[in-house]
Design a protein around this motif. Structure first.
Motif, short mmCIF file in Angstrom:
data_model
loop_
_atom_site.label_atom_id
_atom_site.label_comp_id
_atom_site.label_asym_id
_atom_site.label_seq_id
_atom_site.Cartn_x
_atom_site.Cartn_y
_atom_site.Cartn_z
N ASN A 150 0.81 -1.22 0.00
CA ASN A 150 0.00 0.00 0.00
C ASN A 150 0.85 1.28 0.00
O ASN A 150 0.35 2.35 0.32
CB ASN A 150 -0.93 -0.02 1.21
N ASP A 240 -6.69 2.10 12.53
CA ASP A 240 -7.76 1.18 12.14
C ASP A 240 -7.65 0.82 10.65
O ASP A 240 -7.91 -0.33 10.27
CB ASP A 240 -9.14 1.79 12.42
N ASP A 241 -7.25 1.78 9.83
CA ASP A 241 -7.08 1.51 8.40
C ASP A 241 -5.90 0.56 8.17
O ASP A 241 -5.96 -0.30 7.30
CB ASP A 241 -6.87 2.81 7.63
N VAL A 243 -4.82 -1.74 10.26
CA VAL A 243 -5.27 -3.08 10.66
C VAL A 243 -6.08 -3.72 9.54
O VAL A 243 -5.90 -4.90 9.20
CB VAL A 243 -6.09 -3.01 11.96
N GLU A 244 -6.96 -2.94 8.94
CA GLU A 244 -7.81 -3.49 7.87
C GLU A 244 -7.00 -3.87 6.64
O GLU A 244 -7.27 -4.88 5.99
CB GLU A 244 -8.90 -2.50 7.50
N LEU A 245 -5.97 -3.10 6.31
CA LEU A 245 -5.18 -3.46 5.13
C LEU A 245 -4.34 -4.72 5.39
O LEU A 245 -4.11 -5.50 4.48
CB LEU A 245 -4.34 -2.28 4.64
N TYR A 246 -3.90 -4.92 6.63
CA TYR A 246 -3.22 -6.18 6.98
C TYR A 246 -4.19 -7.35 6.85
O TYR A 246 -3.84 -8.39 6.29
CB TYR A 246 -2.65 -6.12 8.39
N ARG A 247 -5.38 -7.18 7.38
CA ARG A 247 -6.36 -8.27 7.30
C ARG A 247 -6.75 -8.55 5.86
O ARG A 247 -6.95 -9.72 5.48
CB ARG A 247 -7.57 -7.92 8.16
N ALA A 248 -6.83 -7.51 5.05
CA ALA A 248 -7.16 -7.71 3.65
C ALA A 248 -6.03 -8.43 2.91
O ALA A 248 -6.28 -9.33 2.10
CB ALA A 248 -7.44 -6.36 2.98
N TYR A 249 -4.79 -8.06 3.20
CA TYR A 249 -3.64 -8.69 2.53
C TYR A 249 -3.57 -10.17 2.85
O TYR A 249 -3.26 -11.00 1.98
CB TYR A 249 -2.35 -7.98 2.96
N LYS A 251 -6.11 -12.16 4.13
CA LYS A 251 -7.41 -12.81 4.35
C LYS A 251 -7.48 -14.20 3.75
O LYS A 251 -8.22 -15.06 4.26
CB LYS A 251 -8.54 -11.93 3.80
N THR A 260 -4.79 -7.63 16.99
CA THR A 260 -4.36 -6.44 17.72
C THR A 260 -4.08 -6.78 19.19
O THR A 260 -3.79 -5.89 19.98
CB THR A 260 -5.42 -5.33 17.64
#
Length: 325
Positions: A150, A240-241, A243-249, A251, A260
């Motif tokens: 990203n 928070d963003d 964390v979401e990009l890690y989870r998306a990468y 998933k 977290t």
């Protein structure tokens, strides 16, 4: 069944390969090569295989196996392949560092693919030759790849990582000797560890123009296996963003778990998992990454690559759970 040869069969990575392969439903161990132990039972060195594997070490190779795992010391894989010719269809997975960097990938008219599935899965699937990543390199890359993907790596990354004594190999040395290592800790190769080359290479391929410093302090720990890595840097994004990009990468990645919550080393030991924890501390993002240096950091990842290369489910033979105590 996949017919398998293991070269350098008396070391820790070979022992871990054998521990995992004896329970792999598609694996048949054809030979285990060791010039120093030829003729002796494999279980005389890897005692956890007593009653499980009846093979003896040999000092010749079967050139027609389906896949060869090279578990030699760093810098020895190239010379071994130059002296021992395998079938044109034999796949090769090198657990050393001979073929990890772009300048070294060419061999025998073919190219070694860098074997980090979370980065190069599709290329690994069609590869004949694969270069397994280093153990520190695996833990650190998995901690940073979502940021690089990203384009968020824009500051110095400070890295402190501690490895168990098995990371030093099976041959005893001054710093792996039990009386020295017990109740002790030290750093080594500060700012100049050999895994920095492959880490930087992957980050540059993932994030165009990446040129930030990676300040890496590797440590020797008072335990046998595992890597506990902490990294911190500044990131121009809300936590928070991030964390979401890690989870998306991750998933769809079967072996990477993002949280977290605080994590500890034992979550990953004896498994092929990487646990990643994210925390915000003022302007710094703290990333903790833990793996087993012998499994996800070496032999487990090598089997993961074998599964991909032979069209198997990536998790075959690797559905392992840590003890937690």
């Amino acid at each position: 069944m996949i017919n398998i040869g293991i070269i350098g069969g008396s070391g820790y990575t070979a022992g871990e390969l054998l521990r995992l392969l004896v329970n792999h439903p598609q694996a048949h161990i054809d030979f285990v090569y060791s010039t120093t132990n030829a003729g002796s039972p494999v279980a005389s060195v890897h005692e956890d295989l007593y009653g499980t594997l009846s093979l003896n070490f040999i000092d010749t190779v079967n050139p027609n196996v389906d896949v060869v795992f090279l578990c030699l010391g760093h810098g020895k894989s190239l010379s071994f392949l130059q002296a021992n010719v395998f079938n044109e269809t034999t796949r090769i997975i090198d657990l050393g560092n001979d073929f990890r960097l772009a300048k070294d990938v060419a061999f025998n008219g073919k190219t070694f693919v860098y074997g980090l599935p979370e980065l190069n899965r599709e290329a690994i699937k069609t590869a004949q030759y694969t270069a397994n990543p280093g153990c520190f390199a695996t833990a650190i890359q998995l901690a940073l790849l979502p940021l690089a993907k990203n384009s968020l790596l824009a500051d110095t990354v400070h890295i402190n990582a501690t490895t168990g004594s098995t990371g030093a190999g099976v041959m005893p040395s001054a710093t792996s000797h039990h009386p020295w290592r017990t109740n002790n800790m030290s750093h080594y190769k500060a700012f100049g560890h050999q895994h920095l080359g492959e880490i930087t290479q992957s980050l540059q391929l993932t994030q165009q123009g990446f040129n930030e410093e990676l300040l890496f302090i590797p440590n020797r720990g008072d335990f046998t296996r595992g890597i506990f890595a902490t990294l911190y840097t500044t990131v121009a994004a809300d936590f928070d963003d991030v964390v979401e990009l890690y989870r998306a990468y991750y998933k769809d990645e079967p072996f990477v778990k993002v949280t977290t919550d605080s994590i500890s080393l034992k979550l990953a030991v004896q498994t092929n998992n990487c646990f990643i924890s994210l925390e915000q501390h003022g302007r710094y993002l703290l990333i903790t990454s833990v793996i087993d240096n012998l499994v996800k950091g070496a032999s487990g990842q090598a089997i993961e690559n074998m599964n991909l290369m032979f069209g198997l489910d990536e998790t075959t033979g690797l559905k392992l759970k840590g003890t937690g105590f």
